[in-house]
Design an enzyme around this catalytic site. Structure first.
Site, PDB file in Angstrom:
ATOM      1  N   ARG A 162      11.043   1.808  -8.127  1.00  0.00           N
ATOM      2  CA  ARG A 162       9.436   3.103  -8.056  1.00  0.00           C
ATOM      3  C   ARG A 162      10.129   3.795  -7.721  1.00  0.00           C
ATOM      4  O   ARG A 162       9.987   4.425  -6.408  1.00  0.00           O
ATOM      5  CB  ARG A 162       8.729   1.606  -6.209  1.00  0.00           C
ATOM      6  CG  ARG A 162       8.187   1.044  -7.186  1.00  0.00           C
ATOM      7  CD  ARG A 162       6.719   1.443  -8.048  1.00  0.00           C
ATOM      8  NE  ARG A 162       7.837   0.990  -9.643  1.00  0.00           N
ATOM      9  CZ  ARG A 162       7.662  -0.415 -10.330  1.00  0.00           C
ATOM     10  NH1 ARG A 162       6.752  -1.464  -8.681  1.00  0.00           N
ATOM     11  NH2 ARG A 162       7.904  -0.829 -10.972  1.00  0.00           N
ATOM     12  N   SER A 240      -0.099  -1.129  -3.810  1.00  0.00           N
ATOM     13  CA  SER A 240       0.871  -1.351  -2.422  1.00  0.00           C
ATOM     14  C   SER A 240       0.678  -0.012  -1.794  1.00  0.00           C
ATOM     15  O   SER A 240       1.573   1.018  -1.942  1.00  0.00           O
ATOM     16  CB  SER A 240       2.138  -1.923  -3.384  1.00  0.00           C
ATOM     17  OG  SER A 240       1.509  -3.121  -4.179  1.00  0.00           O
ATOM     18  N   GLU A 339       5.714   3.386   0.140  1.00  0.00           N
ATOM     19  CA  GLU A 339       5.395   3.827  -1.780  1.00  0.00           C
ATOM     20  C   GLU A 339       4.630   5.336  -1.474  1.00  0.00           C
ATOM     21  O   GLU A 339       5.290   5.649  -2.655  1.00  0.00           O
ATOM     22  CB  GLU A 339       5.113   2.277  -2.387  1.00  0.00           C
ATOM     23  CG  GLU A 339       5.575   2.775  -4.033  1.00  0.00           C
ATOM     24  CD  GLU A 339       4.122   1.485  -4.545  1.00  0.00           C
ATOM     25  OE1 GLU A 339       4.527   0.981  -4.607  1.00  0.00           O
ATOM     26  OE2 GLU A 339       3.492   2.133  -5.379  1.00  0.00           O
TER      27      GLU A 339
END
Ligand SMILES: Cc1cc2nc3c(=O)[nH]c(=O)nc-3n(C[C@H](O)[C@H](O)[C@H](O)COP(=O)(O)OP(=O)(O)OC[C@H]3O[C@@H](n4cnc5c(N)ncnc54)[C@H](O)[C@@H]3O)c2cc1C
Length: 348
Positions: A162, A240, A339
């Protein structure tokens, strides 16, 4: 007329910027972005708005919304490998659907991830055993620092979990992305997700029809509120909210035996990827949790998602995120990292 960013982001928070300019072609995107940069004004590149939390006050911000479209096969590398160029404003899942329909393997397990193709390399999107970096070849990038247009190869982007060089602090705009996809007689790449394999009743590593992988992933994601669905209040989110922490082997061994631990490929050293969802749950935060008086909540389907349940402000979203971080840190000494991109907040 300007719209507020609340209406253009999946978290549905964010104030009214000075300008929202919609770029419909690659040339328009490049030209307008360069003009905004030369003005010295604050700016934001906006795709689908599905991975950002925007502050309630964004006075003076100039937003450039990326909507250039087009999917074009560029060349065949050999009998089975095809290079496809996709304009940044294309919807990611529409592109995945197109590849599945035309028998191209490589991104099928990333079905249902919301947002645009241009944003996908920013955090190296991934799900169910596939990551963008597995199939991305190169992209066109207009660099904010130099104002120059460059072709960046996958290795230049230093992809991680990520993460990419762009996310780590190389600002600019992606105008198109090239992918290398495979013709495998309508079959998927070997499955690297226990969840899909179990759902389809096949062994890990099996190759199954692309359509079956897509349908399985869309079903599994919907159960967790992980596809955008106007009828699912749990999808008013950024997906998320925290990445899965990567810790040393020593830290991982100090956790209870039932804490999920996955071998990490991020570093040469001994590192372990933990489950952020497990840490949150085991810090005592349950699905559906809300701070009294706040419009933000933990998703009722998945502990890892923060949702805008009833008219939350951006501050309320961040307040809940910080609450989760403090609880997890107090219990396990592990710092969860958000995130999504936090836009317009003072650094803290
Ligand atoms: C329900 C839900 C489920 C999700 N599931 C997943 C998942 O499984 N896996 C996963 O990885 N992510 C997931 N996400 C996060 C999100 O879908 C991805 O990060 C997606 O790539 C964001 O695309 P976007 O166009 O909406 O980006 P935006 O939110 O518009 O932008 C995100 C960031 O990228 C920048 N950006 C956008 N476009 C460009 C461009 N053309 N050039 C340069 N910078 C750009 C923005 O400035 C911002 O910093 C999920 C989100 C939601 C809401």
């Amino acid at each position: 007329m300007t719209t507020s960013l609340k209406e253009l982001t999946s978290m549905r928070v964010g104030g009214e910027p000075a300008e929202i300019y919609v770029a419909k072609t690659r040339d328009d995107l490049v030209e307008h972005t360069l003009n905004v940069w030369r003005s010295g004004d604050d700016w934001l590149i906006l795709g689908g708005g599905t991975n950002m939390v925007v502050a309630d006050d964004v006075e003076g911000l100039r937003v450039i919304k990326v909507e250039n479209l087009g999917i074009e096969p560029v060349r065949n590398k050999d009998e089975s490998r095809v290079v496809v160029r996709v304009q940044a404003g294309e919807d990611w899942d529409a592109f995945v659907a197109h590849t599945v329909k035309t028998g191209l393997a490589g991104i099928e397990a990333m079905s249902g991830i919301p947002g645009t193709v241009g944003a996908a390399p920013v955090q190296n999107i991934g799900a169910y055993g596939q990551e963008l970096s597995d199939s991305m070849l190169r992209l066109e990038f207009v660099d904010y620092e130099t104002h120059e247009i460059a072709i960046l190869e996958a290795k230049d982007l230093q992809f991680g979990y990520r993460d990419s060089a762009i996310k780590r602090g190389r600002p600019g705009v992606i105008t198109w992305v090239e992918f290398e996809l495979q013709k495998l007689d309508g079959l998927s790449r070997p499955l690297y997700s226990t969840q899909i394999a179990a759902d389809l009743g096949v062994a890990m590593g099996a190759q199954v029809p692309l359509e079956d992988v897509r349908n399985s992933v869309l079903k599994l994601r919907a159960r967790k509120g992980m596809v955008l669905d106007a009828n699912d209040p749990d999808s008013v989110s950024c997906g998320s909210f925290f990445t899965n922490p990567i810790v040393s082997d020593k830290v991982a061994r100090a956790l209870p035996d039932d804490a999920p631990k996955y071998e990490s490929e991020e570093d040469e050293g001994l590192t372990v990827k933990l489950s952020a969802a497990w840490l949150i749950e085991n810090a005592g935060i349950e699905k559906g949790f809300q701070i009294a008086g706040s419009g933000a909540a933990i998703s009722s389907k998945h502990t890892l998602a923060i949702v805008n349940k009833n008219g939350a402000t951006a501050q309320e979203i961040l307040q809940l995120a910080e609450y989760v971080q403090v609880r997890v840190s107090n219990k396990f000494g592990i710092n969860l990292q958000p995130e999504p991109n936090l836009i317009g907040f003072a650094k803290h």
